[in-house]
Design an enzyme around this catalytic site. Structure first.
Site, PDB file in Angstrom:
ATOM      1  N   HIS A  86      52.028 -35.294 -27.659  1.00 22.87           N
ATOM      2  CA  HIS A  86      51.131 -36.385 -28.085  1.00 22.87           C
ATOM      3  C   HIS A  86      50.156 -35.907 -29.159  1.00 22.87           C
ATOM      4  O   HIS A  86      49.001 -36.326 -29.189  1.00 22.87           O
ATOM      5  CB  HIS A  86      50.348 -36.959 -26.903  1.00 22.87           C
ATOM      6  CG  HIS A  86      51.203 -37.579 -25.845  1.00 22.87           C
ATOM      7  ND1 HIS A  86      51.498 -38.922 -25.813  1.00 22.87           N
ATOM      8  CD2 HIS A  86      51.848 -37.042 -24.770  1.00 22.87           C
ATOM      9  CE1 HIS A  86      52.269 -39.179 -24.767  1.00 22.87           C
ATOM     10  NE2 HIS A  86      52.513 -38.055 -24.118  1.00 22.87           N
ATOM     11  N   ASN A 159      51.997 -44.594 -20.847  1.00 23.42           N
ATOM     12  CA  ASN A 159      52.931 -44.678 -21.973  1.00 23.42           C
ATOM     13  C   ASN A 159      53.322 -46.131 -22.218  1.00 23.42           C
ATOM     14  O   ASN A 159      52.994 -47.007 -21.421  1.00 23.42           O
ATOM     15  CB  ASN A 159      54.210 -43.885 -21.659  1.00 23.42           C
ATOM     16  CG  ASN A 159      54.030 -42.381 -21.856  1.00 23.42           C
ATOM     17  OD1 ASN A 159      53.098 -41.932 -22.531  1.00 23.42           O
ATOM     18  ND2 ASN A 159      54.927 -41.611 -21.276  1.00 23.42           N
ATOM     19  N   HIS A 350      42.650 -37.356 -18.858  1.00 23.76           N
ATOM     20  CA  HIS A 350      43.084 -36.633 -17.660  1.00 23.76           C
ATOM     21  C   HIS A 350      43.386 -37.652 -16.563  1.00 23.76           C
ATOM     22  O   HIS A 350      42.492 -38.402 -16.153  1.00 23.76           O
ATOM     23  CB  HIS A 350      41.950 -35.704 -17.218  1.00 23.76           C
ATOM     24  CG  HIS A 350      42.338 -34.739 -16.151  1.00 23.76           C
ATOM     25  ND1 HIS A 350      43.346 -34.983 -15.237  1.00 23.76           N
ATOM     26  CD2 HIS A 350      41.869 -33.511 -15.854  1.00 23.76           C
ATOM     27  CE1 HIS A 350      43.457 -33.956 -14.423  1.00 23.76           C
ATOM     28  NE2 HIS A 350      42.576 -33.043 -14.767  1.00 23.76           N
ATOM     29  N   TYR A 373      46.176 -31.258 -17.148  1.00 25.96           N
ATOM     30  CA  TYR A 373      45.318 -31.791 -18.209  1.00 25.96           C
ATOM     31  C   TYR A 373      43.995 -31.036 -18.366  1.00 25.96           C
ATOM     32  O   TYR A 373      43.522 -30.847 -19.478  1.00 25.96           O
ATOM     33  CB  TYR A 373      45.095 -33.297 -18.014  1.00 25.96           C
ATOM     34  CG  TYR A 373      46.337 -34.117 -18.335  1.00 25.96           C
ATOM     35  CD1 TYR A 373      47.486 -33.991 -17.563  1.00 25.96           C
ATOM     36  CD2 TYR A 373      46.384 -34.989 -19.403  1.00 25.96           C
ATOM     37  CE1 TYR A 373      48.637 -34.710 -17.850  1.00 25.96           C
ATOM     38  CE2 TYR A 373      47.531 -35.722 -19.699  1.00 25.96           C
ATOM     39  CZ  TYR A 373      48.657 -35.572 -18.919  1.00 25.96           C
ATOM     40  OH  TYR A 373      49.792 -36.281 -19.207  1.00 25.96           O
TER      41      TYR A 373
HETATM   42 FE1  HDE Z   1      51.185 -35.990 -20.377  1.00 25.33          FE
HETATM   43  N1  HDE Z   1      50.242 -34.398 -21.235  1.00 25.33           N
HETATM   44  N2  HDE Z   1      52.149 -34.716 -19.145  1.00 25.33           N
HETATM   45  N3  HDE Z   1      52.289 -37.516 -19.627  1.00 25.33           N
HETATM   46  N4  HDE Z   1      50.305 -37.257 -21.636  1.00 25.33           N
HETATM   47  C1  HDE Z   1      49.376 -34.489 -22.254  1.00 25.33           C
HETATM   48  O1  HDE Z   1      47.333 -33.356 -22.346  1.00 25.33           O
HETATM   49  C2  HDE Z   1      51.823 -33.424 -18.927  1.00 25.33           C
HETATM   50  C3  HDE Z   1      53.205 -37.447 -18.629  1.00 25.33           C
HETATM   51  C4  HDE Z   1      50.404 -38.607 -21.646  1.00 25.33           C
HETATM   52  O2  HDE Z   1      45.998 -39.355 -26.179  1.00 25.33           O
HETATM   53  C5  HDE Z   1      48.702 -33.179 -22.540  1.00 25.33           C
HETATM   54  O3  HDE Z   1      45.455 -33.583 -23.551  1.00 25.33           O
HETATM   55  C6  HDE Z   1      52.596 -32.872 -17.846  1.00 25.33           C
HETATM   56  C7  HDE Z   1      53.563 -38.749 -18.158  1.00 25.33           C
HETATM   57  C8  HDE Z   1      49.624 -39.156 -22.717  1.00 25.33           C
HETATM   58  O4  HDE Z   1      45.114 -37.424 -25.666  1.00 25.33           O
HETATM   59  C9  HDE Z   1      49.261 -32.252 -21.457  1.00 25.33           C
HETATM   60  C10 HDE Z   1      53.426 -33.883 -17.437  1.00 25.33           C
HETATM   61  C11 HDE Z   1      52.828 -39.614 -18.908  1.00 25.33           C
HETATM   62  C12 HDE Z   1      49.037 -38.069 -23.337  1.00 25.33           C
HETATM   63  C13 HDE Z   1      50.202 -33.149 -20.729  1.00 25.33           C
HETATM   64  C14 HDE Z   1      53.130 -35.031 -18.244  1.00 25.33           C
HETATM   65  C15 HDE Z   1      52.036 -38.835 -19.824  1.00 25.33           C
HETATM   66  C16 HDE Z   1      49.474 -36.895 -22.624  1.00 25.33           C
HETATM   67  C17 HDE Z   1      48.818 -32.685 -23.944  1.00 25.33           C
HETATM   68  C18 HDE Z   1      54.475 -33.843 -16.342  1.00 25.33           C
HETATM   69  C19 HDE Z   1      52.848 -41.148 -18.849  1.00 25.33           C
HETATM   70  C20 HDE Z   1      48.142 -38.084 -24.552  1.00 25.33           C
HETATM   71  C21 HDE Z   1      47.443 -32.854 -24.557  1.00 25.33           C
HETATM   72  C22 HDE Z   1      53.948 -33.468 -15.095  1.00 25.33           C
HETATM   73  C23 HDE Z   1      52.299 -41.642 -17.614  1.00 25.33           C
HETATM   74  C24 HDE Z   1      46.706 -38.296 -24.200  1.00 25.33           C
HETATM   75  C25 HDE Z   1      46.616 -33.315 -23.483  1.00 25.33           C
HETATM   76  C26 HDE Z   1      45.867 -38.367 -25.457  1.00 25.33           C
HETATM   77  C27 HDE Z   1      49.066 -35.603 -22.935  1.00 25.33           C
HETATM   78  C28 HDE Z   1      50.898 -32.720 -19.666  1.00 25.33           C
HETATM   79  C29 HDE Z   1      53.837 -36.260 -18.125  1.00 25.33           C
HETATM   80  C30 HDE Z   1      51.169 -39.457 -20.772  1.00 25.33           C
HETATM   81  C31 HDE Z   1      49.897 -30.970 -21.953  1.00 25.33           C
HETATM   82  C32 HDE Z   1      52.504 -31.458 -17.336  1.00 25.33           C
HETATM   83  C33 HDE Z   1      54.543 -39.084 -17.035  1.00 25.33           C
HETATM   84  C34 HDE Z   1      49.477 -40.617 -23.102  1.00 25.33           C
HETATM   85  O5  HDE Z   1      48.264 -31.799 -20.585  1.00 25.33           O
END
Ligand code: HDE
Length: 727
Positions: A86, A159, A350, A373
């Protein structure tokens, strides 16, 4: 004014859009004594911002030049690590208001009082691309909302697709390594059409449902304002009696759900990599504030096992026909950020930022996110104090004994930085098992501790099939075309084969159609069935189709903010444009006059028409619809201009509304896209005789209304033979 309203107001009122207040603030920073000057970060006035300190005018620069060193050092550290996923995002401020109290289901304070406006900051993003990648790539879009509530910040980090590729957080690094550019050559940027992604996906049948969504037009949105949002996981609402309801969150866009044509999306990526960012920014600047309704699907605690599929499985939806979406409030985005880095880049979302009344479930993907997060923000934002950055700071009072760390901003006073204590005022202070504040739902857990997945997560295809069955004919064709395109980029035939073998479990015909141009064998469902990760378990769904899964006919039917190109060249009949332009602008569309050059062109009646853009600098992919005028000389000039011809053909190929009048109709006929003796192609509106006046001329009113209706349909995907159009 309620406390929350005051907080909202304190965050800076929405500005008119000319940015003048920002300019004044900037100037004020330089003019403490009314004389413009620059200072160092310590406030020292800088005498000269053009020359470094030298030993003689032609001599070497001196190390002593602390002004130069401060400036360059700061510059050297301007970048922070981009988000691992993202990375590319666009954001806006706004507010949320609930329609009526939800106290029966949740004690979350921001969901109680319709009079309260809770400030929000929303960041949309692509997942795979780097910060500088293009907006219109085929990808999932992040839809992250931070509510600044009086009980603390609540983040709904979702999402635009309601399911996910994997069921367990332990697979997330693998998924992301597979979809990101390949590690040996860092290609391709921001695309899923390559070997490692499909290798992984084909070996992980649990990704099949999400793949169906990702290959649909949802993954190439027309605008960030025209996408749904989803919380994805099942969460909980907890009311003041401690009762739990499972809840799925939805954001429903007022403007409906609309996608681009794939060819168009790829072209926009080159012509305007900032297409979505610009669209969001301009809509807000022009006062067309994007709006979504918040919807919830609620399931009482004791109905957890009533569905066949598992509510904890993030690869499943609850179809709206099974549990209706109740619309409980609305969100309006009405202010652009002042500074991209300080706000959009530094915002830290988060899923674990919750408020009393909202709680988690044991979805194994969500559980992993709760850890990830905080960790990522520490690394990205340089320490544990990221909550003190203005964009992340709560609007309610907060107080604890966490201290120090990199970039600490709070100046904590006094001797006591621990609890329990008695030294502040002699009274013993202890926080221990109280009943206020955030309470976790006291869910009973099932031993034993295992590293194993529940068999209730095993069906990977039934809902993928439901999704496919629910699409309109053209949406199905787009999904097939997307799979074909993506898999045609996969160089290893065995990966292509494995993928279509999996698809045979969704729909035989889909798999066959996808396989046709890929140079592989016919799909073999049996071959897929033997592979690891594949499970035979099937549940039955009480429905075969769900209307809510299709993008067709969504939205309020308005043409607000739709972009219409009015094509001109010297000699066009400007009177023929006037009534139609007036009518579509009245209906909220935004028109631009597009011609062969900037400046003016002379109409047939020798009037000077201002040109806003050229056929080249704003090609047809920047617009939703095209108006081709009358005027023999003008239309002839356009017909001889390859860029104008391409403009019209391309708009036709991308199934956009086209309106032609007078000689303009002839131009369409010459290009082979005009009406035949009986009818015009879908979305093509023609008036052989120019119409000049809306009010008293019913022909003009009819043409304008037909054009408006055609634009409101978004795209005419049923237009025949568009493949044959050379554009
Ligand atoms: Fe994320 N995800 N994600 N994700 N995600 C990040 O956090 C992660 C997942 C989502 O505009 C990171 O600050 C893991 C699902 C959005 O700043 C990170 C897993 C969904 C955004 C991270 C998931 C999301 C992130 C990268 C599996 C939909 C952007 C930078 C367990 C419900 C937020 C950050 C923004 C961002 C980890 C799965 C949505 C790396 C480990 C499912 C919208 O922490």
């Amino acid at each position: 004014m309620t406390q929350q309203n005051k907080a909202a107001a304190g965050r800076r009122p929405a500005k008119g859009g000319d940015g003048s207040s920002a300019k004044q603030e900037q100037l004020a920073a330089f003019t403490a004594d009314n004389t413009p000057h620059l200072t160092t970060n310590q406030g020292l006035q800088i005498p000269d911002n053009h020359n470094s300190l030298r030993a003689g005018v032609r001599g070497p620069t001196l190390l002593e030049d602390f002004i130069l060193r401060e400036k360059i050092t700061h510059f050297d550290h301007e970048r922070i690590p981009e988000r691992a996923v993202h990375a590319r995002g666009s954001a806006a401020h706004g507010y949320f208001e609930v329609y009526k109290s939800m106290s029966q289901f949740t004690c979350a304070e921001f969901l109680q009082d319709p009079a309260v406006k809770t400030p929000v900051f929303v960041r949309f993003s692509t997942v795979a691309g780097s910060r500088g990648s293009a907006d219109t790539v085929r990808d999932v879009r992040g839809f992250a909302v931070k509510f600044y509530t009086q009980q603390g910040n609540y983040d709904l980090v979702g999402n635009n697709i309601p399911v996910f590729f994997i069921q367990d957080a332990i697979k997330f690094p693998d998924l992301i390594h597979a979809v990101k550019p390949e590690p040996h050559n860092e290609m391709p940027q921001a695309a899923s059409a390559h070997d490692t992604f499909w290798d992984f996906a084909s070996l992980m049948p649990e990704s099949t449902h999400m793949l169906m969504w990702a290959m649909s037009d949802r993954a190439i949105p027309r605008s960030l304002r025209m996408m749904e949002g989803f919380g994805v996981h099942t969460f909980r609402f907890i009311n003041s009696r401690g009762e739990s309801h499972f809840v799925k969150f939805h954001w429903k866009p007022k403007l409906g759900i609309h996608g681009l044509a794939w060819d168009e999306a790829q072209k926009i990526a080159g012509k305007d990599a900032d297409f979505h960012r610009r669209d969001l920014w301009e809509a807000i600047e022009s006062g067309n504030f994007p709006e979504w309704e918040l919807g919830v699907q609620m399931v009482p605690q004791d109905k957890e096992h009533a569905f066949g599929f598992d509510l904890l499985d993030p690869t499943k939806i609850i179809p709206e026909e099974m549990v209706p979406v109740q619309r409980i409030g609305r969100m309006v985005l009405n202010r652009n950020p002042d500074n991209f880095f300080a706000e959009t880049e530094q915002v830290a979302f988060h899923p674990g930022h919750v408020v009393p009344g909202i709680d988690f479930t044991n979805d194994p993907l969500l559980q992993g996110r709760l850890f990830s997060y905080t960790d990522t923000q520490i690394s990205r934002l340089g320490g544990a104090n990221f909550h003190e950055l203005p964009i992340n700071k709560g609007v309610c009072p907060f107080h604890n004994f966490q201290r120090d760390g990199m970039h600490r901003q709070t100046i904590a006073r006094g001797q006591v930085a621990y609890e329990p204590h008695s030294l502040i005022d002699g009274k013993e202070f202890r926080i221990d098992g109280g009943s206020g504040g955030f309470q976790s739902f006291p869910e009973a857990l099932e031993p034993p501790k295992v590293r194993r997945r529940s068999p209730s997560f095993d069906d990977h295809f039934t809902q993928a099939r439901l999704f496919f069955n629910s699409q309109s004919a053209s949406e199905k064709e787009h999904i097939i075309a997307a799979f074909r395109f993506e898999l045609s980029k996969v160089e290893v035939p065995a990966v292509r084969q494995r993928m279509v073998d999996n698809l045979a479990h969704v729909d035989e015909k889909l798999a066959r159609r996808v396989a046709e141009p890929l140079g592989i064998n016919a799909p073999d469902a049996k071959a897929a069935a033997g592979r690891a990760g594949f499970r035979e378990h099937r549940f039955t769904m009480p429905i075969d189709e769900s209307r809510a899964l299709s993008m067709l006919d969504t939205g309020d039917g308005s043409i607000k903010t739709r972009k219409v190109a009015i094509l001109v060249a010297d000699g066009v009949d400007s009177a023929s444009l006037k009534p139609i332009r007036e009518a579509i602008e009245q209906a909220g569309a935004q028109c631009k006059v597009v011609g062969p050059r900037l400046g003016t062109i002379a109409s047939a009646s020798k009037r000077q028409l201002d040109v806003d853009a050229t056929f080249i600098n704003m090609p047809s992919v920047m617009f939703d619809a095209v108006l081709v005028p009358a005027g023999a000389q003008g239309v002839e000039a356009m017909s001889r201009n390859g860029d104008a011809v391409h403009f019209v053909l391309e708009a036709y190929k991308h199934c956009k509304a086209i309106c032609a009048v007078g000689e303009g109709v002839q131009m369409l006929a010459t290009l082979g896209i005009g009406p035949d003796a009986k009818s015009a192609p879908p979305g093509v509106i023609v008036a052989a005789t120019p119409v000049t006046n809306l009010g008293d001329d019913s022909a003009a009113t009819k043409i304008a209304n037909d054009f408006i209706a055609a634009i409101a349909k978004h795209r005419h995907w049923d237009r025949p033979n568009v493949e044959g159009v050379p554009a």
